[in-house]
Structure formats: structure tokens, C-alpha cells
Design a protein around this motif. Structure first.
Motif, mmCIF file in Angstrom:
data_model
loop_
_atom_site.group_PDB
_atom_site.id
_atom_site.type_symbol
_atom_site.label_atom_id
_atom_site.label_comp_id
_atom_site.label_asym_id
_atom_site.label_seq_id
_atom_site.Cartn_x
_atom_site.Cartn_y
_atom_site.Cartn_z
ATOM 1 N N UNK A 53 1.144 -0.868 0.153
ATOM 2 C CA UNK A 53 0.271 0.475 0.070
ATOM 3 C C UNK A 53 0.519 1.351 0.037
ATOM 4 N N UNK A 54 1.020 2.551 -0.645
ATOM 5 C CA UNK A 54 0.953 3.390 -0.859
ATOM 6 C C UNK A 54 1.381 4.684 1.228
ATOM 7 N N UNK A 55 2.171 4.457 1.378
ATOM 8 C CA UNK A 55 2.996 5.468 2.380
ATOM 9 C C UNK A 55 3.093 6.874 1.873
ATOM 10 N N UNK A 56 2.524 7.512 3.480
ATOM 11 C CA UNK A 56 2.367 8.964 3.295
ATOM 12 C C UNK A 56 3.191 9.007 4.559
ATOM 13 N N UNK A 57 3.425 10.376 5.097
ATOM 14 C CA UNK A 57 3.766 11.278 6.260
ATOM 15 C C UNK A 57 2.852 12.378 6.652
ATOM 16 N N UNK A 58 2.906 12.261 7.570
ATOM 17 C CA UNK A 58 1.518 14.150 8.389
ATOM 18 C C UNK A 58 2.347 14.053 9.581
ATOM 19 N N UNK A 59 2.886 15.786 9.652
ATOM 20 C CA UNK A 59 3.217 15.950 11.496
ATOM 21 C C UNK A 59 2.091 15.775 12.598
ATOM 22 N N UNK A 60 2.438 15.169 13.505
ATOM 23 C CA UNK A 60 1.989 15.145 15.072
ATOM 24 C C UNK A 60 1.817 16.837 15.445
ATOM 25 N N UNK A 61 1.107 16.458 16.406
ATOM 26 C CA UNK A 61 0.583 17.852 16.750
ATOM 27 C C UNK A 61 1.528 18.677 17.718
ATOM 28 N N UNK A 62 2.734 17.627 18.031
ATOM 29 C CA UNK A 62 3.893 18.364 19.068
ATOM 30 C C UNK A 62 5.002 18.167 18.146
ATOM 31 N N UNK A 63 4.799 18.450 17.040
ATOM 32 C CA UNK A 63 6.647 18.296 16.478
ATOM 33 C C UNK A 63 7.154 17.171 15.519
ATOM 34 N N UNK A 64 6.457 16.111 16.006
ATOM 35 C CA UNK A 64 6.607 15.148 16.060
ATOM 36 C C UNK A 64 6.242 14.126 13.607
ATOM 37 N N UNK A 65 6.295 12.795 13.055
ATOM 38 C CA UNK A 65 5.647 12.488 11.567
ATOM 39 C C UNK A 65 4.991 11.132 12.579
ATOM 40 N N UNK A 66 3.943 10.691 11.372
ATOM 41 C CA UNK A 66 2.807 9.765 11.704
ATOM 42 C C UNK A 66 3.003 9.303 10.846
ATOM 43 N N UNK A 67 3.685 8.122 10.525
ATOM 44 C CA UNK A 67 4.161 7.056 9.276
ATOM 45 C C UNK A 67 2.372 5.906 9.572
ATOM 46 N N UNK A 68 1.926 6.729 8.001
ATOM 47 C CA UNK A 68 0.986 5.002 7.291
ATOM 48 C C UNK A 68 0.792 5.163 6.271
ATOM 49 N N UNK A 69 0.112 3.934 6.194
ATOM 50 C CA UNK A 69 -0.684 2.845 4.809
ATOM 51 C C UNK A 69 -1.344 3.524 4.360
ATOM 52 N N UNK A 70 -2.031 3.554 3.287
ATOM 53 C CA UNK A 70 -3.102 4.015 3.160
ATOM 54 C C UNK A 70 -4.200 2.673 1.363
ATOM 55 N N UNK A 71 -5.130 2.391 2.517
ATOM 56 C CA UNK A 71 -5.242 1.811 0.874
ATOM 57 C C UNK A 71 -5.660 2.941 0.243
ATOM 58 N N UNK A 72 -6.764 3.858 0.063
ATOM 59 C CA UNK A 72 -7.424 4.249 -0.676
ATOM 60 C C UNK A 72 -9.067 4.427 -0.610
ATOM 61 N N UNK A 73 -9.977 5.011 -1.339
ATOM 62 C CA UNK A 73 -10.325 4.275 -1.030
ATOM 63 C C UNK A 73 -11.352 3.095 -1.397
ATOM 64 N N UNK A 74 -12.532 2.531 -1.031
ATOM 65 C CA UNK A 74 -12.960 1.739 -1.418
ATOM 66 C C UNK A 74 -14.789 1.178 -1.071
ATOM 67 N N UNK A 75 -14.967 -0.064 -1.177
ATOM 68 C CA UNK A 75 -16.859 0.108 -1.811
ATOM 69 C C UNK A 75 -17.271 0.167 -0.126
ATOM 70 N N UNK A 76 -17.048 -0.647 0.082
ATOM 71 C CA UNK A 76 -17.290 -0.300 1.665
ATOM 72 C C UNK A 76 -17.559 1.173 2.638
ATOM 73 N N UNK A 77 -18.388 1.182 3.206
ATOM 74 C CA UNK A 77 -18.638 2.137 3.644
ATOM 75 C C UNK A 77 -17.769 2.673 4.816
ATOM 76 N N UNK A 78 -17.825 2.347 5.960
ATOM 77 C CA UNK A 78 -16.553 1.859 6.633
ATOM 78 C C UNK A 78 -14.833 2.021 6.096
ATOM 79 N N UNK A 79 -14.395 2.601 7.278
ATOM 80 C CA UNK A 79 -12.426 3.117 6.750
ATOM 81 C C UNK A 79 -12.305 2.297 8.157
#
Length: 337
Positions: A53-79
Motif C-alpha cells: 500500500x502507498x506510504x504517507x507521512x503527516x505532522x503530529x501535534x507536537x513536532x513529530x511525524x506519523x507514518x501511515x499506509x492507505x489503501x485509498x477509498x473502498x466500496x464498503x462505507x466503513x474505513x
């Protein structure tokens, strides 16, 4: 002698005991690993395969980073948002990241601060930060109809998020899965004394990297997290994650959980909640699962016979089915908007 004092004294003689039984332990280790390696492993490559899955990074609230993978939008309503345990990483969910997107769910898994590729912020490790980092992920990605799946420390983080950000959770979270987790640890004066004892012990304890780097010793230590009949590839995966975990996180991550209690918040959880535990889990024993079930109003409890702490690996087929059925039931129709 107090219980904490006894624990500290016991830890101080652990080295002598280890030396005394070293020869026997080595023989037992060889036999145990040999038996595990003989256990049929039906799919050894997939659990050790890279995450696609594609890998992304965002900033945390206190100057760190949050690494995550995301499959993108799906057919099912739940994430589905997958939150791993202490000293592990996104790779904990390798079998779910291969299954949930194929079932049509948008699936996101993230590394907790100081774990995997995420960097801890300037406020360090705490239960409150676990909840705040989950909030950051949900808000920044504008997630709705979320089903949070929290394993061990990740389940503590999910409980902390619901307690700290009730209004947001009521708006965005459709359901909660608490997997091999617990609502509290030692509290009050006991936790303060245990915290001081942990501080002293970790200053004296050598870095465990060399132990995890040894394939046989590492797999034997990983065995502690599994129930009956673990397979070698899953033990190897846990060993790899523990080896990759920075020493600072191995020390401060578990220590930050000493003395936490979210018991008084459980009755306020309004989301449908699925609690899954293993009857052979020695890290978060069955009593923890039962305690959460008794306190959370709209909850169901499923205990997997002979299952250990790493149910998402050792009982992947059952866990995946339970989670997808639950997610479909709490978000039966509509779209992810």
C-alpha cells in the motif's frame, strides 16, 4: 517487604539465576525452536512480504511525524484504522492489509510515535499522546464512518481517543474493535513505585538489540506473545519488528503505560464495540477482555480458544472475518463521506 520491593529485589538477582540455568535454558531453547520450525507454515512468504500500500507521512501535534499506509477509498462505507501494539509497527497488520482492501474497505494503518517510520514529538510517550495522534490522523484525513481496530497499546490509544475527544468520536467513529488489550494497569502509589523501579532497572539493563538480533533467541522471546502452535514465519515477523524498534522506544513506550487507567471512561463509550481476546494470552489475559465487556454498554465479547496475544497473525482468518462482519454491521449502507 512490599510487593514492589520484592519485584525490584527479584529483578536484581535475575542475572545470577540466568547464569545458573543458562545451560539448561540453551537446551530448552534449541528444542523449542526445533519444534516450532517443524510446525507446518502454510503461507510463510506472505507474512514476511513487503507492504504494497502507498506510504504517507503527516505532522503530529507536537513536532513529530506519523507514518501511515492507505489503501485509498473502498466500496464498503466503513474505513478501518489499524492501531498496533507497543514496540511493534504497521507490519503487525500484514495479513489484514492483504485482506481488508480486497473486501472493499478503505484501510489505514499507522506507526505509533517512535515506532516504525514515525518520529516521536517533543512531548514524548504518553497515553494522552496515543489518543491525540489518533485524533490527528482522523482529522487530517477527514475520515468518517471509522472503525478503529486497536491491538494492545493501540487499543489503549483507541480508548484514550474516545475519552479525550468524545464529540469528534461521536461524529466520526462508527465502531470500535478492542483486540488483545486492557483498560488499566497499576495505579496510584503502586504505579509510582513501579515507575521508579522501572527507571532504575532500565538504566542497568543492557540493550536488548543483541538478543533480538539472534534468530533463535529472538524467536524464543517472540514466542511469549503467541498461544498454541505458533508458526516460524510469524515469530520471525515479530522478531524483525522488535529488532527494528529503537531502544528509546523499547524503554519509554512500555514505561509510559505504567499506572494508566481508563476504566471510568468505558461506560461513556457509545459506539458498538467488538472485544476479541485469546484464552492463552499471558500479556493481556482474558480477565482484561471480560472487564472491558462488562463496562462498555454496547459491546460483545469473543474469546478465541488457545489464542495468544498476536491474534491478528495467529488467528488471522477468524479475526479478519469477525472484523469485516462487524464493520459491515455498523456501517451497513451509504458512502464514505
Amino acid at each position: 517487604m512490599s510487593r514492589i520491593g520484592a519485584l525490584a529485589k527479584g529483578a536484581s538477582v535475575a542475572g545470577a539465576v540466568a547464569v545458573a540455568v543458562g545451560g539448561v535454558a540453551y537446551g530448552i531453547e534449541r528444542l523449542a525452536i526445533a519444534r516450532i520450525r517443524r510446525n507446518p507454515d502454510g503461507d510463510p512468504l506472505s507474512v514476511l512480504a513487503p507492504i504494497e500500500l502507498s506510504t504517507h507521512t503527516m505532522a503530529s501535534h507536537d513536532g513529530g511525524t506519523i507514518n501511515f499506509v492507505d489503501s485509498g477509498f473502498g466500496v464498503q462505507p466503513a474505513t478501518l484504522v489499524l492501531s498496533h501494539g507497543v514496540t511493534l509497527s504497521i507490519r503487525t497488520w500484514i495479513r489484514q492489509l492483504q485482506t481488508f482492501p480486497a473486501a472493499g474497505f478503505r484501510t489505514i494503518a499507522f506507526d505509533h510515535r517512535g515506532h516504525g517510520l514515525s518520529r516521536a514529538g517533543n512531548s514524548g510517550f504518553s497515553v494522552a499522546n496515543l489518543g491525540d495522534d489518533l485524533r490527528t490522523l482522523i482529522v487530517e484525513l477527514d475520515l468518517r464512518n471509522v472503525v478503529i481496530v486497536g491491538h494492545s497499546m493501540g487499543g489503549i490509544g483507541a480508548q484514550a481517543f474516545l475519552a479525550q475527544h468524545r464529540t469528534l468520536a461521536d461524529d466520526r467513529v462508527a465502531g470500535l474493535v478492542l483486540l488483545s488489550t486492557l483498560p488499566s494497569a497499576l495505579s496510584g502509589s503502586q504505579s509510582a513505585r513501579l515507575g521508579r523501579a522501572a527507571e532504575r532497572l532500565t538504566r542497568r539493563t543492557p540493550d536488548s538489540t543483541r538478543l533480538w538480533a539472534n534468530p533463535q533467541l529472538g524467536m524464543l522471546m517472540a514466542r511469549f506473545g503467541f498461544g498454541r502452535d505458533p508458526v516460524a514465519s510469524e515469530l520471525a515477523l515479530v522478531r524483525q519488528m522488535m529488532l527494528a524498534c529503537p531502544r528509546e522506544t523499547r524503554v519509554h513506550g512500555p514505561r509510559s503505560l505504567i499506572g494508566f487507567s481508563l476504566v471510568n471512561e468505558l461506560a461513556n463509550i457509545s459506539q458498538p464495540t467488538l472485544i476479541i481476546g485469546g484464552t492463552a494470552d499471558v500479556i493481556t489475559p482474558p480477565r482484561d477482555s471480560r472487564r472491558m465487556h462488562n463496562a462498555i454498554p454496547n459491546s460483545q465479547l469473543i474469546m478465541l480458544d488457545g489464542g495468544g496475544h498476536m491474534l491478528m497473525l495467529e488467528r488471522a482468518e477468524t479475526v479478519n472475518r469477525l472484523i469485516t462482519e462487524f464493520a459491515s454491521s455498523v456501517c451497513p449502507s451509504g458512502s464514505d463521506d
